[in-house]
Design a protein around this motif. Structure first.
Motif, PDB file in Angstrom:
ATOM      1  N   ALA A   1      -1.895  -0.901  -6.620  1.00  7.93           N
ATOM      2  CA  ALA A   1      -3.090  -0.765  -5.785  1.00  7.93           C
ATOM      3  C   ALA A   1      -4.032  -1.934  -5.989  1.00  7.93           C
ATOM      4  O   ALA A   1      -4.634  -2.439  -5.031  1.00  7.93           O
ATOM      5  N   ARG A   2      -4.148  -2.394  -7.228  1.00  5.20           N
ATOM      6  CA  ARG A   2      -5.000  -3.558  -7.499  1.00  5.20           C
ATOM      7  C   ARG A   2      -4.428  -4.814  -6.847  1.00  5.20           C
ATOM      8  O   ARG A   2      -5.165  -5.633  -6.297  1.00  5.20           O
TER       9      ARG A   2
ATOM     10  N   GLY B   1      -5.087  -4.556  -3.186  1.00  8.00           N
ATOM     11  CA  GLY B   1      -6.496  -4.366  -2.853  1.00  8.00           C
ATOM     12  C   GLY B   1      -6.827  -3.040  -2.204  1.00  8.00           C
ATOM     13  O   GLY B   1      -7.680  -2.971  -1.323  1.00  8.00           O
TER      14      GLY B   1
ATOM     15  N   ILE C   1     -17.187   6.182  -2.266  1.00 11.90           N
ATOM     16  CA  ILE C   1     -15.851   6.679  -1.909  1.00 11.90           C
ATOM     17  C   ILE C   1     -15.856   8.178  -2.192  1.00 11.90           C
ATOM     18  O   ILE C   1     -15.474   8.640  -3.278  1.00 11.90           O
TER      19      ILE C   1
ATOM     20  N   GLU D   1      -6.292   3.073  -6.059  1.00 14.61           N
ATOM     21  CA  GLU D   1      -6.438   2.659  -7.454  1.00 14.61           C
ATOM     22  C   GLU D   1      -7.268   3.670  -8.246  1.00 14.61           C
ATOM     23  O   GLU D   1      -6.888   4.098  -9.343  1.00 14.61           O
ATOM     24  N   LEU D   2      -8.411   4.082  -7.693  1.00 11.76           N
ATOM     25  CA  LEU D   2      -9.276   5.035  -8.408  1.00 11.76           C
ATOM     26  C   LEU D   2      -8.604   6.395  -8.535  1.00 11.76           C
ATOM     27  O   LEU D   2      -8.748   7.077  -9.560  1.00 11.76           O
TER      28      LEU D   2
ATOM     29  N   GLN E   1     -17.904   4.888 -10.628  1.00 19.79           N
ATOM     30  CA  GLN E   1     -17.526   3.815  -9.705  1.00 19.79           C
ATOM     31  C   GLN E   1     -17.353   4.337  -8.280  1.00 19.79           C
ATOM     32  O   GLN E   1     -17.728   3.661  -7.316  1.00 19.79           O
TER      33      GLN E   1
ATOM     34  N   ARG F   1      -8.553   0.039  -3.043  1.00 19.86           N
ATOM     35  CA  ARG F   1      -9.434   0.558  -4.086  1.00 19.86           C
ATOM     36  C   ARG F   1      -9.351   2.083  -4.232  1.00 19.86           C
ATOM     37  O   ARG F   1      -9.348   2.604  -5.343  1.00 19.86           O
ATOM     38  N   GLU F   2      -9.277   2.780  -3.135  1.00 16.88           N
ATOM     39  CA  GLU F   2      -9.265   4.242  -3.214  1.00 16.88           C
ATOM     40  C   GLU F   2      -8.023   4.753  -3.941  1.00 16.88           C
ATOM     41  O   GLU F   2      -8.106   5.634  -4.800  1.00 16.88           O
TER      42      GLU F   2
ATOM     43  N   GLU G   1     -19.524   2.950  -5.217  1.00 16.63           N
ATOM     44  CA  GLU G   1     -18.845   2.295  -4.098  1.00 16.63           C
ATOM     45  C   GLU G   1     -18.736   3.195  -2.866  1.00 16.63           C
ATOM     46  O   GLU G   1     -18.090   2.847  -1.891  1.00 16.63           O
TER      47      GLU G   1
ATOM     48  N   GLU H   1       0.834  -1.207   0.000  1.00 18.93           N
ATOM     49  CA  GLU H   1       0.000   0.000   0.000  1.00 18.93           C
ATOM     50  C   GLU H   1       0.865   1.252   0.000  1.00 18.93           C
ATOM     51  O   GLU H   1       0.558   2.232  -0.673  1.00 18.93           O
TER      52      GLU H   1
ATOM     53  N   ARG I   1      -6.163   6.011 -11.355  1.00 19.62           N
ATOM     54  CA  ARG I   1      -6.869   5.949 -12.644  1.00 19.62           C
ATOM     55  C   ARG I   1      -7.365   7.333 -13.061  1.00 19.62           C
ATOM     56  O   ARG I   1      -7.389   7.670 -14.249  1.00 19.62           O
TER      57      ARG I   1
END
Length: 1014
Positions: free
Chosen positions: A576-577, A580, A621, A585-586, A615, A582-583, A619, A543, A589
């Motif tokens: 990040a993927r 795991g 966020i 990762e987004l 997304q 997610r935040e 989700e 992380e 992206r």
């Protein structure tokens, strides 16, 4: 036996304060009319602040207002987070239970951080916006409760307030917009020394025109006489009044104490100080009552009866008798709820507390802590942990204090009271070495430190270590805005890690240092991020690794976009993927999407941004969703799709408001103002700009707001205001390493302003510095307008004395710079054509055909001001070329430009259009037309035969190139014909021209069957 006078030591007569009470009543009247009011009441201890508030509250209650009182609570030397607001909200809930429940509907979990009675608090998010979100929801809650009734919220004793209370009060007074609400707060002016934490807040509120400040002066000799008469229920001896006035110096509380002492036969001159006078009255009590007073003095502003009984360790009858004596002497008072006791005046409490011996104070705190540990129900649940930590800390028992303080820090964080969390964690660091090792080995695990990797194999069970504690404190300091403390903690942690083989934790602290350095304006943060990146290079995915790469990509996006930024964002997404997160990762992206758009891959980039927004919403966020509501519309604006951005920004404003995130809301308002400016909706843009400036408080948004204001003032011809706003923007951005998104607009404004004021050398110098730095990839939206402004300034200065030297070199540099800028979307292509025409004009070359291409490009867009500017230049070129046809076309173009400038209020362009029309002897209003034959509507519009043919093809959607091929003319000639048609029809674009043709039935259906162009 107690003398009767002691029941009247509070004067039954309210003396003086007529002007102050009139001010408060006027504020109440204004609030009742729907104008929120804010007042600060300052004065020395004992001067009568509380009595004034009580009198006003009584008057407000008689007039139908709901009054909610809240006081800052002191526990020893500590304050409870948000205590006055929690107390005031409880009072509102008792008075208006249904109304408060309705106002809080949907936000109970968040508002429960202030008012636990609303329900359980959610785990929630913890970031820079968390506290602001709570503040915004609180402000809107009060506005909603006060929408249909007048509400008075009175907060007392701000000099004891905790930092979170001060931050919330500041936010509330800055953002109150509607509601029948009066917010007033009192503080001791004589306590506010140079380093007192309340002092910066008072200075800030002094600058707000919406906050009225009242400073209570001491009583005059006449007022003292009336007060003494009220206390004694008889006319006093004038000599006695003189003596009391001289001794008290007009302080209302001391007047009361001296009057009572005189009535009892105590000569005031017997005491050395007024503080001793207060102790004389306490020392006159029975020993058991004195002991009770000492226990209450150390317990806090208010002590619950059951807790007091547990600490006093007296038989109940003895305790009640002691308390009866202290209450009868007006030393103590029962609380309004009847469940505890407090001193009648804080000055008495302070005098009694100061008289305690050091060992005595520690012993009392220990007894308080032991009693509370034995029976946690002795105090309200929302105060329990904080008070226990304070009692153990002041008992000077590190073994007990350290775990209690750490538990209290978790409670403070859960309430978004990050300032108090930081203070508690700093206490924990202070206690760390003094606490026994076995105590440290049994501490709670790491609470919250974002992506920080906790020490130990299992972060959920491993006891907290000192580095973990520092990580929690660094995050708390950043979240509460105390970045200086956070930076010091971060530096200390990095020194401790210098000899450790611990790259992940070192990298995490370097990322924190980068963020803090950047936010404090002490550098760009790049060097710190590079160190962090070097530390994680080659390590397995984690992380921390993903967070480092995301911060690197984000920094590069703003400062140096290009392949390195793209690669960092791609790796951040991948890592990040894998772990795991997610935040992160987004976030990564989203950075990728922006980079793609700026690199010219518009559709894939926008698709990615739309996906991230959707997304993040699905989700739940909020942090990512809010960033998307800022970034997606910004990128749409960058590629000329302003209208598409509008509904997204309106949605984003509502979303930010629902989540109480005013800072993000202000960024969306700023972007909305920018798009409305492009679309020619300048009045709406101005309102959006005002909203951005009113709500936003950060340096970045204030700078952005100033840039928008400078732009609007410049286009409307107010050069002085534009200059002031430009100077303000530089002030906000000046101490930072400017990103191109700030630097290039500032430079363009500086060039335009200098040119407008006739300072051509300054304009050239500003532009030359930007050309020296070059334009990074993705800077198209800022680079094209900057180059265009510089070229236009050169064209306008052509022929002026001294303007020729240096022009050719600068124009060549502009041309060279333009070759390196991407132009893959219509709005950038239109600017490219416009720039080419401006460069030719500056060189004395070019003609109508060059300007016609720029006009044609802008006719397909909703950019009315840009279209009017290019039409003006086309008209100028046509008039220079001469000829009757050219004059007619120029006249129509100038009329269209004039209509737009009049609508927008674009005075500089309107003046230029007017001057050109005057020189050419052209009217800016259409002249009378000869009556056409009723059978020929095309002729009625003044169209020539060739223009009729062109309009027929425009009506079926043909491009200029297709029209040229169908009619065997050049595309430039087709473009000129289209411009003439639009001018004669009085429309802004081809679509409107086609609509006019269809509405008037100019071409029968069969005539529209145009064969396809090969």
């Amino acid at each position: 036996m107690l003398a009767p006078v002691e029941n009247r030591s509070v004067s039954p007569v309210f003396v003086g304060r007529a002007d102050e009470l009139a001010t408060l009543n006027d504020a109440l009247a204004r609030a009742s009319a729907g104008e929120p009011q804010a007042l600060l009441i300052g004065g020395e201890a004992g001067v009568g602040k509380t009595r004034l508030v009580e009198e006003f509250a009584t008057a407000a209650d008689r007039r139908g207002a709901v009054v909610a009182l809240g006081g800052c609570v002191e526990i020893g030397a500590d304050g409870l987070p948000f205590a006055p607001f929690s107390t005031a909200l409880r009072a509102l809930r008792r008075a208006l239970p249904d109304e408060l429940a309705a106002a809080a509907a949907g936000q109970e979990e968040e508002l429960a951080r202030l008012l636990p009675e609303l329900g359980e608090t959610s785990a929630g998010r913890h970031d820079e916006e968390s506290m602001a979100r709570l503040f915004e929801l609180t402000a809107r809650l009060l506005e909603r409760v006060a929408a249909d009734r007048t509400v008075v919220v009175a907060l007392e004793d701000l000099h004891w307030s905790d930092a979170s209370t001060r931050h919330l009060l500041s936010y509330l007074l800055r953002t109150l917009r509607t509601g029948r609400l009066v917010v007033l707060a009192t503080y001791r002016a004589d306590d506010i020394h140079r380093r007192h934490p309340l002092r910066p807040l008072l200075a800030e509120l002094d600058r707000l025109r919406t906050v009225h400040r009242l400073d209570l002066a001491r009583l005059t000799r006449d007022e003292v006489g009336r007060q003494v008469a009220g206390i004694l229920a008889a006319d006093p001896d004038p000599a006695q009044v003189d003596d009391i006035f001289e001794r008290s110096d007009g302080n209302a509380f001391f007047v009361e104490e001296l009057a009572v002492a005189a009535h009892e036969g105590c000569r005031p001159g017997l005491t050395d100080t007024l503080r001793d006078l207060l102790l004389v009255r306490v020392e006159a009590l029975p020993e058991s009552a004195q002991n009770a007073a000492r226990i209450v003095a150390e317990g806090g502003s208010t002590v619950e009866y059951r807790l007091l009984a547990a600490v006093a360790r007296l038989a109940e009858d003895d305790l009640i008798e002691a308390l009866r004596a202290a209450v009868g002497a007006n030393i103590l008072l029962a609380t309004p709820a009847g469940d505890g006791y407090r001193f009648r005046h804080s000055l008495v409490r302070e005098a009694v507390g100061d008289d305690l011996l050091p060992g005595e104070r520690s012993r009392l705190n220990r007894r308080y802590a032991e009693a509370l540990e034995a029976d946690p129900t002795l105090v309200p649940a929302d105060e329990r942990v904080t008070r226990l930590a304070s009692y153990w800390y002041h008992a000077h028992d590190p073994a007990k204090a350290l775990p209690a303080v750490l538990d209290a820090s978790v409670t403070a964080r859960s309430r978004h009271a990050y300032s108090e969390q930081l203070r508690l964690l700093e206490r924990a660091m202070e206690l760390w070495d003094a606490a026994p090792e076995d105590v440290r080995n049994r501490l709670r695990p790491l609470d919250y430190a974002e992506a920080y990797p906790a020490c130990g194999c299992d972060p959920d069970t491993t006891p907290l270590r000192y580095l973990d504690l520092m990580a929690e404190a660094a995050v708390a300091g950043r979240l509460c805005g105390d970045r200086e403390s956070a930076l010091k903690i971060t530096k200390r942690a990095l020194r401790l890690l210098e000899d450790e083989d611990d790259p992940l934790r070192r990298a995490w602290f370097w990322v924190q240092r980068s963020r803090l350095v950047r936010s404090l304006g002490r550098g760009s943060g790049r060097e710190e991020l590079s160190t962090a990146q070097d530390l994680v290079r080659g390590l397995p995915p984690s992380e921390v690794h993903a967070e480092v790469l995301t911060h690197v990509a984000n920094w590069s996006l703003l400062h140096a976009p290009g392949p390195d930024a793209y690669a960092a964002a791609e790796h951040a997404v991948e890592y990040a993927r894998m772990v795991g997160v997610r935040e992160i990762e987004l976030d990564a992206r989203q950075i990728l999407g922006v980079l793609m758009v700026d690199a010219g891959h518009v559709e894939p980039g926008l698709t990615a941004l739309y996906e991230v927004k959707d997304q993040a919403l699905a989700e739940n966020i909020p942090s990512v969703a809010l960033n998307a509501y800022v970034n997606l519309p910004s990128e749409l604006e960058a590629v000329g799709r302003s209208r598409e951005a509008l509904p997204i920004m309106e949605e984003g404003i509502a979303y930010a408001r629902r989540h109480g995130l005013s800072e993000t809301e202000s960024w969306v308002w700023g972007n909305l103002a920018e798009s409305l400016l492009s679309l020619g909706r300048w009045d709406e843009a101005e309102r959006a700009c005002v909203a951005a400036g009113r709500i936003g408080q950060g340096v970045g948004i204030r700078g952005f707001h100033a840039v928008l204001c400078a732009e609007l003032a410049l286009t409307r011809g107010d050069l002085a205001e534009s200059g002031r706003q430009l100077s303000a923007a530089r002030g906000y951005f000046g101490s930072q390493d400017l990103a191109p998104q700030h630097d290039l607009p500032l430079t363009r404004l500086a060039v335009a302003l200098a040119a407008g004021e006739g300072r051509l050398p300054d304009a050239r110098a500003h532009l030359a510095r930007a050309l020296d730095r070059g334009f990074p990839p993705g800077a198209q939206r800022y680079a094209w307008p900057l180059l265009l402004t510089g070229a236009a300034a050169e064209g306008d200065a052509r022929g002026l004395p001294g303007a020729d030297p240096g022009r050719d070199e600068l124009l060549a540099r502009i041309r060279e710079a333009a070759k390196k800028i991407v132009a893959v979307v219509p709005v950038w292509q239109a600017h490219e054509l416009w720039l080419r025409a401006e460069l030719l004009r500056a060189e004395g070359r070019g003609g109508p055909a060059d300007w016609a291409e720029a006009v044609t490009a802008f006719e397909t867009m909703e950019r009315p001001h840009d279209l009017a500017r290019t039409r003006y230049r086309l008209a100028e070129a046509l008039l220079t070329e001469g000829g009757d046809d050219e004059r007619d076309r120029a006249a129509e173009l100038l009329r269209l430009a004039h209509a737009v400038t009049a609508h927008l209020g674009a005075r500089p362009l309107a003046d230029a259009v007017g001057r050109l029309a005057q020189r050419a002897r052209l009217s800016l209003t259409p002249g009378p037309r000869r009556a056409p034959a009723a059978s020929d509507p095309v002729e009625a519009l003044g169209l020539t035969g060739r223009e009729r043919d062109v309009l027929r093809l425009v009506s079926v959607g043909r491009t200029n190139r297709q029209i040229a091929e169908a009619l065997f003319i050049s595309p430039k000639t087709a473009s000129v014909h289209v411009s003439n048609i639009l001018a004669k029809l009085g429309v802004a674009g081809r679509g409107e021209a086609a609509a006019v043709a269809h509405r008037l039935g100019l071409f029968p259906a069969e005539a529209l069957q145009v064969p396809p162009v090969g």
